[in-house]
Design a protein around this motif. Structure first.
Motif: not given
Lengths: 484, 452
Positions: A155-156, A158, A162, A172, A174-177, B23-27, B40, B42-46, B65
């Motif tokens: 999960d990490r 990033i 980095r 990033k 987009v939201p996910r790595v 499992g959502h894409d989070i900003v 950022g 800890i969590y996979d977010v933008m 979007r």
């Protein structure tokens, strides 16, 4: 530290390298090179086998990692990749000495393009392909590649991204790595394919087109001919110049173009600075070398090619710039330090860092004139936060220090003068390839002793990974279990 | 699904945590770069640093979007404004945190309509409702209600007084007849969806589904101490306290509020003339005794300081106040407090993340049988969901015993035409029913997910 997880990632990576080694094996098969084919197959089995063995022995308890693990993973991954990557050269007896093979592979993965080969043209196709393919993998990053294809590394992730992506600020798209890694590789693959197609259209043989597309995409610089790009047509030279330029641009901008946010892309100050430096340096050098050429156009052609090649840290050459006037050599030498944009596949100190440094000089001067004034360093329209500024300063200091140590070791060499040693250090640390003097574009690094070759290999890795991952991985306190 | 969350405080972070695990894409958008940096990591977010009302920031976050836009900053007005702008810029659904009682009491619906806000969330109100529910049944740790209060999920701890220790569920059902179902048990960090042969032990936390009309009788029968709260002492005149006191007064309880700040005391006594408002420091034991802590049926600690709430709750518990409820904002502290022995800990974050999780799942599944209600039980390891059954559910009119369910889930109740029932193997599911499913360790989006 989560050692088990670190080792399992490295193991998965060497398993992956085993798969990647099958690609040059296919090339060797196509061209009927039996010995090379065997070498690649054996290396693939060794890399994959080692990975499997570790995976079977070590089961990570969890996948929680912090910044520290990110750095260590990246550092170890690159070293392990280079060690296994050197095997086929040794097994095929094309580079029998392991240190030489390791130097060549590190040079490939770190997209430097510095070679110890006396004669490239006698190499087998399989090995030539692998050499350039390492550029392509190393350009965007091996772990980024892994994150793009493997589901849910952690999960990490990033922290890993980095540590591997160059530049002062890694964000990033987009939201996910995972998705970010995918987008980056998608752009990367698309640009590489377009370049290869354009080279083929220009009459370059398919194999050479692919090899050169890999070399340009990773901003590496390995080719297939002794005179690099000099022997090809003007069209080929222009295509390669343009693509070197494109691969030196921050990939975030391509993403902005993809999602049709043209205004944000055009507003990038780094991009404009990058173009301005290239145009002005090209102009000065073209005028400077005008007298060596029959007309202005070939001078401009070579000048622009060399400026872009050095600035993006690719290292291809169309002319032996060692023979050029001092002013031109001086400009090219300074460009070695600047490097490409952050977030590109290019190496070097990175243009954005240089810009931030210059801006902080301005702000520091203002503070000296008006001690009570409040001012911040702005970059891309936003104030740069303290942590980033500090990391830029620290990076500059560490960068100079590393350069000094590497240079000092090279000074023990008897057969090299100051110019060669110094530019060899600069060229390796900035992942360019050719230097000046005895290591100029028309010569190579073969004459260095094995100690110097190892040190230069280290310099290349330091430059590609931006020093800190390796420093952290090799400082004892990282590995100590005590709370110190 | 792309979701933008503005405001990364305590509420925002817990929302992000639960939506990332979905499992959502989070900003994430916040004005503080350091908060975002930590987030950022800890969590996979933008992370986008900037003001959530600023169009440029929203554009950078990709609002055009975004399927869902959630604004949970500390300021109601800012939340409303940024939701309004985001909606205009193309976000499909917007959720704003609006907690000021002035907005909530009167003009909320009009405002939602004008600003085109899909849902307004008020964490303080949710917390107050949670507390109010658990005050009704004294021995319940927590009570959640489904579909217009037709069915309740009660969380209880099996203690020696109940004589449930060592009893299997078969035996329990034989001895104590009635409409109820034990659908989840937590024993030492492990959660079970129990079958008939499951044997209860002291210290188990059980989740019990029961129609509210049956609840009182059942609890008495099973041997849980029953005593409805009449005198409630509330510490701290926060917004939650206001909502809670209002509900308690409306259902005929006596409420005493203790608050340190004199100005706030005056304000709340104007708003709630029926409540007794005391100006004083709740940490003074003398004051608590003077105001009748010994005779209070329930003590609710609602100050803004977690540590103070926890400590004074321990004190109240040691003084044998029958029911003590503590509000703890920080999740880590809440866990510690529970481990140390305060059973009823409420946190505003939990209910907010439940609502957002449900909303996001319903958006994801806009065609099938939608999630109407979602509760997270037992440290979020178990989910209780209420689905509205649509015409195209494949298990219609098949007796439950003939259906092949996934492991670790149970159909805990069916609500048909507002009448709740605890299903047996012979019962069938009909279109238009509402079905309550309790599941451990899985995320159900559609009712058909329960089938193999």
């Amino acid at each position: 530290m989560n050692r088990r997880f670190v080792f399992s990632i490295i193991a998965r990576l060497s398993l992956g390298e085993g798969a990647l080694l099958l690609l040059p094996a296919v090339v060797a098969l196509i061209y009927g090179e039996k010995q090379t084919l065997a070498a690649f197959l054996i290396s693939a089995v060794i890399a994959a086998g080692a990975g499997m063995a570790v995976l079977l022995l070590i089961h990570p308890k969890d996948s929680v990692i912090y910044a520290k693990e990110g750095f260590v993973i990246v550092a170890l991954a690159w070293i392990v990749m280079s060690l296994f990557g050197a095997l086929p050269f040794v097994f095929s007896r094309e580079i029998p000495n392991f240190v030489d093979a390791f130097f060549e592979t590190v040079s490939g993965f770190s997209t430097t393009g510095a070679s110890i080969l006396e004669n490239v043209e006698v190499m087998s196709r399989g090995c030539l392909f692998w050499r350039s393919f390492t550029h392509w993998i190393g350009g965007m990053g091996v772990l980024v590649f892994m994150m793009a294809v493997v589901n849910n590394v952690t999960d990490r992730s990033i922290h890993i991204m980095r540590a591997e992506m160059p530049g002062p600020q890694v964000g990033k798209l987009v939201p996910r790595v995972k998705d970010t890694a995918k987008v980056l590789y998608l752009i990367y693959v698309a640009l590489t394919v377009i370049e290869a197609v354009m080279l083929i259209a220009g009459g370059m043989p398919v194999f050479e087109s692919i090899v050169h597309a890999f070399g340009t995409a990773g901003t590496g610089g390995f080719g297939v001919r002794a005179d690099s790009i000099a022997g090809y047509s003007t069209y080929i030279k222009i295509v390669i110049t343009v693509f070197m330029l494109l691969f030196g641009v921050n990939f975030n901008l391509y993403y902005l173009l993809l999602i049709r946010r043209f205004r944000s892309a055009v507003r990038s100050t780094e991009l404009w600075c990058y173009l301005a430096v290239i145009v002005s340096c090209t102009a000065v050098i073209a005028l400077n070398v005008r007298s060596l050429y029959a007309s202005f156009w070939p001078a401009l052609e070579d000048a622009s090619f060399q400026v872009v090649s050095i600035m993006t840290t690719t290292g291809y050459a169309t002319a032996d710039f060692n023979q050029w006037p001092e002013l031109s050599k001086g400009i090219l030498f300074l460009l070695m330090f600047v490097g490409a944009c952050a977030g590109s596949t290019g190496g070097g100190f990175k243009l954005s860092r240089v810009m931030i440094l210059f801006k902080s000089i301005g702000s520091e001067l203002r503070r000296m004139l008006h001690p009570r004034s409040v001012n911040s360093v702005k970059f891309e329209g936003k104030p740069v936060d303290k942590t980033t500024l500090n990391s830029v300063y620290t990076y500059s200091a560490v960068y100079v220090l590393c350069g000094a140590v590497v240079f000092l070791v090279l000074c023990f060499e008897k057969n090299f003068d100051f110019e060669a040693n110094f530019t060899a250090m600069v060229s390796c640390l900035n992942n360019i390839g050719p230097g000046l003097g005895a290591v100029g574009p028309a010569s190579n690094y073969a004459a260095y002793s094995w100690v110097s070759k190892l040190v230069l290999s280290a310099a290349m890795l330091l430059g590609r990974l931006e020093i800190f991952p390796l420093l952290i991985a090799f400082s004892p306190s990282t590995w100590r279990r005590r709370l110190k | 699904m792309k979701i933008i969350i503005v405001g990364c405080g305590k509420i925002g972070t817990s929302v992000i945590e639960s939506l990332v695990s979905e499992g959502h894409d989070i900003v994430a958008v916040d004005q503080d770069a350091e908060t975002l940096h930590a987030l950022g990591n800890i969590y996979d977010v933008m992370c986008v640093c900037g003001n959530g009302v600023d169009c440029e920031t929203l554009e950078e976050a990709g609002v055009d979007r975004a399927e869902l836009f959630v604004s949970v900053t500390g300021s109601d007005e800012m939340n409303m404004l940024s939701c309004f702008i985001a909606r205009r810029m193309g976000a499909r659904h917007t959720i704003a945190r609006i907690r000021n009682p002035e907005y909530n009491d009167k003009s909320l619906n009009t405002m939602k309509q004008y600003l085109d806000i899909s849902v307004a969330i008020n964490p303080e109100l949710f917390t107050a409702q949670d507390i109010f529910n658990s005050l009704r049944l004294q021995s319940a740790v927590n009570i959640e209600t489904f579909s217009g209060r037709n069915l309740e999920m009660i969380e209880l701890i099996v203690d020696p007084e109940t004589k449930l220790d060592g009893m299997s569920l078969h035996e329990l059902k034989r001895r104590y007849k009635g409409d109820y179902l034990i659908c989840a048990v937590r024993r030492e960090d492990e959660v079970h969806i129990p079958g008939g042969s499951f044997v209860l032990r002291n210290g188990d936390m059980i989740g019990l589904v029961v129609p509210p009309s049956e609840a009182q009788r059942l609890m008495k029968m099973l041997g849980f101490v029953q005593h409805q709260a009449r005198n409630v002492m509330i510490l701290g005149a926060s917004r939650t306290a206001y909502y809670l006191a209002k509900m308690l007064i409306a259902s005929g309880n006596d409420v005493k509020i203790i608050e340190k700040d004199e100005e706030r005391c005056r304000q709340i006594s104007d708003e709630l003339p029926e409540a007794v408002v005391i100006h004083g420091d709740g940490a003074e034991q003398e004051l608590l005794f003077e105001e009748g802590l010994g005779s209070a049926d329930a003590f609710v600690a609602l100050t803004g300081i977690d540590e103070e709430n926890i400590l004074i709750s321990f004190f109240a518990k040691s003084r044998k106040v029958p029911k003590v409820i503590t509000k703890v904002n920080r999740g880590e502290l809440a866990d510690m407090a529970v481990r140390l022995g305060i059973p009823s800990v409420v946190s505003p974050k939990k209910s907010v993340s439940e609502i957002l999780t449900r909303y996001a799942r319903a958006l994801k599944n806009s065609l099938g049988s939608n999630v109407e209600t979602l509760y997270k039980l037992m440290d979020s390891s178990v989910e209780a969901l209420e689905f509205r059954v649509s015409e195209d559910f494949i298990g219609l009119r098949i007796p439950l015993k003939a259906m092949k369910f996934k492991p670790d889930l149970i159909i805990a109740g069916i609500i048909r035409r507002r009448r709740p029932m605890i299903p047996s193997g012979e019962d069938v599911i009909l279109p238009g029913d509402k079905v309550v499913v309790v599941a451990a360790g899985q995320k159900l989006v559609d009712l058909s997910d329960i089938l193999r």
